[in-house]
Design an enzyme around this catalytic site. Structure first.
Site, mmCIF file in Angstrom:
data_model
loop_
_atom_site.group_PDB
_atom_site.id
_atom_site.type_symbol
_atom_site.label_atom_id
_atom_site.label_comp_id
_atom_site.label_asym_id
_atom_site.label_seq_id
_atom_site.Cartn_x
_atom_site.Cartn_y
_atom_site.Cartn_z
ATOM 1 N N ASP A 201 3.078 12.644 10.911
ATOM 2 C CA ASP A 201 2.656 13.465 11.918
ATOM 3 C C ASP A 201 2.027 14.810 12.202
ATOM 4 O O ASP A 201 0.857 15.137 12.698
ATOM 5 C CB ASP A 201 3.537 13.099 13.363
ATOM 6 C CG ASP A 201 3.870 11.377 13.661
ATOM 7 O OD1 ASP A 201 2.963 10.862 13.240
ATOM 8 O OD2 ASP A 201 4.913 11.338 14.212
ATOM 9 N N ARG B 291 2.855 -0.127 17.146
ATOM 10 C CA ARG B 291 4.112 -0.223 16.267
ATOM 11 C C ARG B 291 5.208 -1.119 16.550
ATOM 12 O O ARG B 291 5.816 -1.552 15.883
ATOM 13 C CB ARG B 291 4.489 1.058 15.879
ATOM 14 C CG ARG B 291 3.647 2.094 15.077
ATOM 15 C CD ARG B 291 4.314 3.399 14.821
ATOM 16 N NE ARG B 291 3.207 4.137 13.992
ATOM 17 C CZ ARG B 291 2.342 5.044 14.668
ATOM 18 N NH1 ARG B 291 2.276 5.407 15.874
ATOM 19 N NH2 ARG B 291 1.413 5.812 13.963
ATOM 20 N N ARG C 1 0.582 -2.882 10.727
ATOM 21 C CA ARG C 1 -0.241 -3.107 12.004
ATOM 22 C C ARG C 1 -1.524 -3.466 11.551
ATOM 23 O O ARG C 1 -2.144 -3.136 10.502
ATOM 24 C CB ARG C 1 -0.593 -1.858 12.769
ATOM 25 C CG ARG C 1 0.844 -1.590 13.593
ATOM 26 C CD ARG C 1 0.364 -0.539 14.610
ATOM 27 N NE ARG C 1 0.244 0.674 14.177
ATOM 28 C CZ ARG C 1 -0.026 1.817 15.049
ATOM 29 N NH1 ARG C 1 -0.409 1.502 16.183
ATOM 30 N NH2 ARG C 1 -0.213 3.109 14.337
ATOM 31 N N ARG D 256 -1.200 14.879 9.871
ATOM 32 C CA ARG D 256 -2.405 14.658 10.727
ATOM 33 C C ARG D 256 -2.816 15.888 11.607
ATOM 34 O O ARG D 256 -4.010 16.302 11.714
ATOM 35 C CB ARG D 256 -1.990 13.511 11.378
ATOM 36 C CG ARG D 256 -2.093 12.322 10.459
ATOM 37 C CD ARG D 256 -1.710 11.052 11.378
ATOM 38 N NE ARG D 256 -1.734 9.689 10.334
ATOM 39 C CZ ARG D 256 -1.083 8.784 10.518
ATOM 40 N NH1 ARG D 256 -0.290 8.395 11.377
ATOM 41 N NH2 ARG D 256 -1.283 7.783 9.819
ATOM 42 N N SER E 173 9.334 1.947 6.896
ATOM 43 C CA SER E 173 8.580 0.930 7.767
ATOM 44 C C SER E 173 8.548 1.157 9.303
ATOM 45 O O SER E 173 9.564 1.703 9.957
ATOM 46 C CB SER E 173 9.564 -0.689 7.322
ATOM 47 O OG SER E 173 9.444 -0.433 5.939
ATOM 48 N N HIS F 100 7.931 8.239 16.520
ATOM 49 C CA HIS F 100 6.876 8.181 15.986
ATOM 50 C C HIS F 100 6.023 7.019 16.793
ATOM 51 O O HIS F 100 6.035 5.794 16.558
ATOM 52 C CB HIS F 100 7.330 7.433 14.551
ATOM 53 C CG HIS F 100 5.852 7.417 13.510
ATOM 54 N ND1 HIS F 100 5.076 8.564 13.438
ATOM 55 C CD2 HIS F 100 5.462 6.435 12.858
ATOM 56 C CE1 HIS F 100 4.140 8.027 12.705
ATOM 57 N NE2 HIS F 100 4.340 6.988 12.071
ATOM 58 N N ASN G 108 0.845 -1.295 -0.128
ATOM 59 C CA ASN G 108 -0.005 -0.048 0.016
ATOM 60 C C ASN G 108 0.793 1.179 0.071
ATOM 61 O O ASN G 108 0.607 2.005 -0.921
ATOM 62 C CB ASN G 108 -0.789 -0.105 1.249
ATOM 63 C CG ASN G 108 -2.106 -0.875 0.915
ATOM 64 O OD1 ASN G 108 -2.562 -0.958 0.009
ATOM 65 N ND2 ASN G 108 -2.705 -1.165 2.123
ATOM 66 N N VAL G 109 1.937 1.585 0.992
ATOM 67 C CA VAL G 109 2.650 2.596 0.822
ATOM 68 C C VAL G 109 3.561 2.870 -0.207
ATOM 69 O O VAL G 109 3.694 3.713 -0.843
ATOM 70 C CB VAL G 109 3.466 2.623 2.303
ATOM 71 C CG1 VAL G 109 4.266 4.007 2.357
ATOM 72 C CG2 VAL G 109 2.503 2.529 3.524
ATOM 73 N N GLY G 110 4.268 1.686 -0.321
ATOM 74 C CA GLY G 110 5.273 1.708 -1.617
ATOM 75 C C GLY G 110 4.466 1.929 -3.029
ATOM 76 O O GLY G 110 5.210 2.933 -3.585
HETATM 77 N N1 APR Z 1 11.595 -7.672 0.283
HETATM 78 C C1 APR Z 1 10.766 -7.149 -0.266
HETATM 79 N N2 APR Z 1 9.421 -6.720 0.038
HETATM 80 C C2 APR Z 1 9.114 -7.311 0.850
HETATM 81 C C3 APR Z 1 9.805 -7.915 2.073
HETATM 82 C C4 APR Z 1 11.085 -7.974 1.613
HETATM 83 N N3 APR Z 1 11.932 -8.864 2.302
HETATM 84 N N4 APR Z 1 9.007 -8.536 3.095
HETATM 85 C C5 APR Z 1 7.958 -7.901 2.818
HETATM 86 N N5 APR Z 1 7.935 -7.266 1.658
HETATM 87 C C6 APR Z 1 6.480 -6.680 1.108
HETATM 88 C C7 APR Z 1 5.388 -7.281 0.853
HETATM 89 O O1 APR Z 1 5.348 -8.275 0.013
HETATM 90 C C8 APR Z 1 4.393 -6.272 0.794
HETATM 91 O O2 APR Z 1 3.962 -5.957 -0.542
HETATM 92 O O3 APR Z 1 6.484 -5.107 1.676
HETATM 93 C C9 APR Z 1 5.083 -4.910 1.347
HETATM 94 C C10 APR Z 1 4.413 -4.184 2.418
HETATM 95 O O4 APR Z 1 3.120 -3.780 2.007
HETATM 96 P P1 APR Z 1 1.568 -3.701 2.715
HETATM 97 O O5 APR Z 1 1.531 -5.041 3.509
HETATM 98 O O6 APR Z 1 0.714 -3.215 1.971
HETATM 99 O O7 APR Z 1 2.234 -2.619 4.093
HETATM 100 P P2 APR Z 1 2.122 -1.237 3.909
HETATM 101 O O8 APR Z 1 0.802 -0.448 4.336
HETATM 102 O O9 APR Z 1 2.559 -0.854 2.624
HETATM 103 O O10 APR Z 1 2.935 -0.695 5.097
HETATM 104 C C11 APR Z 1 4.567 -1.156 4.885
HETATM 105 O O11 APR Z 1 5.236 0.939 6.186
HETATM 106 O O12 APR Z 1 3.657 2.296 7.233
HETATM 107 C C12 APR Z 1 4.550 1.311 7.550
HETATM 108 O O13 APR Z 1 3.939 0.424 9.466
HETATM 109 C C13 APR Z 1 4.049 0.231 7.854
HETATM 110 O O14 APR Z 1 5.931 -1.073 8.128
HETATM 111 C C14 APR Z 1 4.792 -0.851 7.547
HETATM 112 C C15 APR Z 1 5.105 -0.525 6.042
#
Ligand code: APR
Length: 306
Positions: free
Chosen positions: A147, A87, A81, A150, A118, A174, A10-12
């Site tokens: 932060d 966190r 989370r 928000r 992350s 954070h 989602n974030v990426g």
């Molecule tokens: N290498 C590459 N990608 C990875 C790995 C890895 N070793 N391990 C996990 N991932 C990928 C997952 O496959 C997933 O697509 O990281 C992505 C995380 O995406 P989401 O589950 O959608 O999480 P997201 O909401 O993007 O949050 C990611 O950012 O805001 C912070 O707390 C949040 O730690 C979390 C991070």
């Protein structure tokens, strides 16, 4: 300019899309461990270029070859989370992931500036710095911009004014112990303390401190990503354009604010070299104590992954 985004969740993915739409790079490389996801999302994003009007080439991959020579790397890999989690519950899982992705990406891009997203954020900045061996100027955590975004949103909601006119500063880690500074919050230059009762300010500060969990409780399946990706991309933009913006970011402190060997959020100057300066502002005794407590909380977790 080549920018790598690690984690196509989602974030990426949202960050990559925003970078492309703002044409902050010629090339964006999305990396994820899940086969097909970065390739599919990357191509889908690239195909939005003709409609949105950007020429940034977006690609996706499960390996690091295509990331070679990146100038900026945004690290979002890890687990988010779910309701009932703090966190800190992500600590061990995400520390392993951040260590692994950081060493792989830095081997291909030894001069990159890392922006860590992350969680738990401050500790992950520390893990990334250790795994990269980079100087602290090139390992910067995204938390304060989110932060404050928000906090600024809630102030705008309360006062019925434009979010653009609100400037604010939040220090510390954070998490629940972040340190908002109402004294340094203003609305078009007018101190917030002249526009709002202390009671209202306290309520807004509390809501900002719990801003992450408020979204988690709505979503139930994950955590916030629109505002977090915007915040990370604002940092990317400050670096790419060498804007010298003063933004609250998580960096390793080396005696600044009386804190040593701990990562916490402080105002920094962001430019083409990464973190170019830590801005030290005068704090009251109470604010200093809050910042110290916040740093102590981060340090406890840093020691767990050391
Ligand atoms: N290498 C590459 N990608 C990875 C790995 C890895 N070793 N391990 C996990 N991932 C990928 C997952 O496959 C997933 O697509 O990281 C992505 C995380 O995406 P989401 O589950 O959608 O999480 P997201 O909401 O993007 O949050 C990611 O950012 O805001 C912070 O707390 C949040 O730690 C979390 C991070």
């Amino acid at each position: 300019m080549k920018i790598t985004v690690i984690g196509a969740g989602n974030v990426g993915a949202t960050a990559a899309q925003r970078i492309a739409e703002k044409e902050l790079a010629n090339e964006v490389v999305l990396v994820d461990i899940v086969e097909g996801i970065p390739q599919g999302k990357g191509l889908d994003m690239y195909e939005s270029g003709p409609v949105e009007g950007f020429d940034t080439v977006v690609t996706g991959t499960n390996t690091y070859d295509a990331t070679a020579g990146s100038e900026i790397v945004v690290i979002t890999a890890g687990i988010p989370r779910k309701p009932g989690m703090s966190r800190d519950d992500l600590l061990n899982t995400n520390a392993g992931i951040i260590k692994s992705v950081t060493s792989q990406v830095c081997a291909k891009s030894p001069n990159a500036i890392l922006i860590v997203v992350s969680n738990p954020l401050d500790v992950m900045v520390y893990v990334a710095q250790k795994a990269s061996g980079f100087p602290r100027e090139r390992v910067i955590g995204m938390a304060g911009v989110l932060d404050t975004a928000r906090y600024r949103t809630f102030i705008a909601m309360e006062l019925g004014v434009s979010v653009e006119d609100i400037t604010a500063l939040i220090l510390g880690g954070h998490g629940d112990s972040m340190v908002p500074l109402p004294r340094y919050t203003s609305v078009a230059g007018i101190p917030l303390t002249e526009l709002m009762s202390q009671e209202k300010i306290d309520a807004i500060v509390k809501r900002a401190q719990n801003g992450g969990i408020e979204i988690v409780n709505h979503l139930k399946t994950g955590s916030a990503f629109y505002a977090p990706s915007s915040a990370a991309v604002q940092m990317v933009e400050a670096i790419v354009k060498d804007k010298k913006r003063i933004l609250p970011c998580a960096v390793m402190l080396n005696g600044e604010y009386g804190i040593k060997d701990t990562v916490v959020g402080v105002p920094v100057k962001l430019g083409r070299k990464g973190m170019e300066q830590i801005v030290e502002i005068k704090l009251t005794a109470e604010e200093t104590a809050m910042l110290k407590k916040s740093a102590d909380d981060v340090k406890v977790n840093m020691d767990k992954v050391a």
